[in-house]
Write an enzyme that holds these catalytic residues in place. Sequence first.
Site, PDB file in Angstrom:
ATOM      1  N   SER A   1      -4.907   7.533  36.262  1.00  0.00           N
ATOM      2  CA  SER A   1      -4.547   6.632  35.161  1.00  0.00           C
ATOM      3  C   SER A   1      -3.102   6.790  34.703  1.00  0.00           C
ATOM      4  CB  SER A   1      -5.485   6.845  33.966  1.00  0.00           C
ATOM      5  OG  SER A   1      -5.469   8.206  33.550  1.00  0.00           O
TER       6      SER A   1
ATOM      7  N   ASP B   1      -2.814   7.685  23.518  1.00  0.00           N
ATOM      8  CA  ASP B   1      -4.227   7.811  23.173  1.00  0.00           C
ATOM      9  C   ASP B   1      -4.600   9.286  23.292  1.00  0.00           C
ATOM     10  OD1 ASP B   1      -4.462   8.293  25.892  1.00  0.00           O
ATOM     11  OD2 ASP B   1      -5.479   6.409  26.347  1.00  0.00           O
TER      12      ASP B   1
ATOM     13  N   HIS C   1      -3.177  10.038  27.365  1.00  0.00           N
ATOM     14  CA  HIS C   1      -2.050   9.456  28.093  1.00  0.00           C
ATOM     15  C   HIS C   1      -0.766   9.417  27.271  1.00  0.00           C
ATOM     16  CE1 HIS C   1      -5.812   7.726  29.784  1.00  0.00           C
ATOM     17  NE2 HIS C   1      -5.237   8.142  30.898  1.00  0.00           N
TER      18      HIS C   1
END
Length: 358
Positions: free
Chosen positions: A40, A322, A325
């Site tokens: 991600s 978040d 990340h």
Amino acid sequence: MAGELSLFFPVLILVGLLHGQIRVVAGEPQVPCYFIFGDSLFDSGNNNGLKTTAKANYPPYGIDFPKGVSTGRFTNGRTVADIIGQLLGFVDFIPPYATITDKVITTGVNYASGSAGIREESGSHLGDRISLDRQLLNHVTTISRISALQSNKTFTAEYLKKCIYLSNIGSNDYINNYLISNNYPTSNTYTVDQYATVLVQQYSQQLKTLYNLGARKIAVFGLGQVGCAPAEIARFGTDGKPCVEWINDAVMLFNDRLKHLVEKLNSDYSEAKFTFINLKSISAPQGDVPVPSVPCCQVREDGQCVANSVTCPLRILSIFYDGFHPTEVANTLVATRSYIALLPMDASPYDISHLARL
């Protein structure tokens, strides 16, 4: 706030340097193509069509991306891979494999997938994801498509040797595997030392596969300070310290082995130009100031942003967007020092700007 400002003043300087470098190199890529593997941290939309909770194709993700579009990037703006691409001179962002067309495929492909890992099962409790093994299979398909377009396998092989390849994966083998004993047996099967060894052994085979598929200039990213992620701090506590130290210690065992692997690959393969990007060195706090581990957006129980939630107003003063990340400004720091090392420990044996010239 004073601690955060002292941490971010160097970052703001680097942001300014980054924009200057982009103006110099834009329109003249230093390499003909650019391929991106990972999770991600590098995903640019490959998870959008998958059945998984690991998606970022909704606001407030992408709030600072061009035109404020939620593309599927797990941050407020650009990823590290995006910014490195700009520093390499690519005008457009490298498209995700999910939407790649023959028109742009020869420039490069982004295969990265949120929640993906070195191990096939990592992240499976969140839903579908494209593991590193599957990303490599997708790359095989890409090579076939490029070869068909060029109608010359020898030309394609020589072409691929000139490209830059990034690989940033392994975080989910801890966050969404080893650290969740209720879902995965690995923590009951391996000690932290054994697990780091097993992971790097598997990663070694995957990097050799990439080499055998024609890659020569390969930047391998070590793992960041996973124990400093807000979601991990909220889950495990820190015993009065800034981060979850035992998690960072476990990840460091992996990083140490990975650096040695890069050295061995360069020794074993005469044409190999692997380099190790040391995220621990790059993300170390400036002046011993603790990293502020507070998410910028409102987070769900799983650490991702609540859809359409309000974010912190000064995102340039936040490291985490978040629960897991980084923000674009943190990504800018990592990308800039990966491209041009600030310290000798940042990249070994060379940074990405040198890798491009080899």
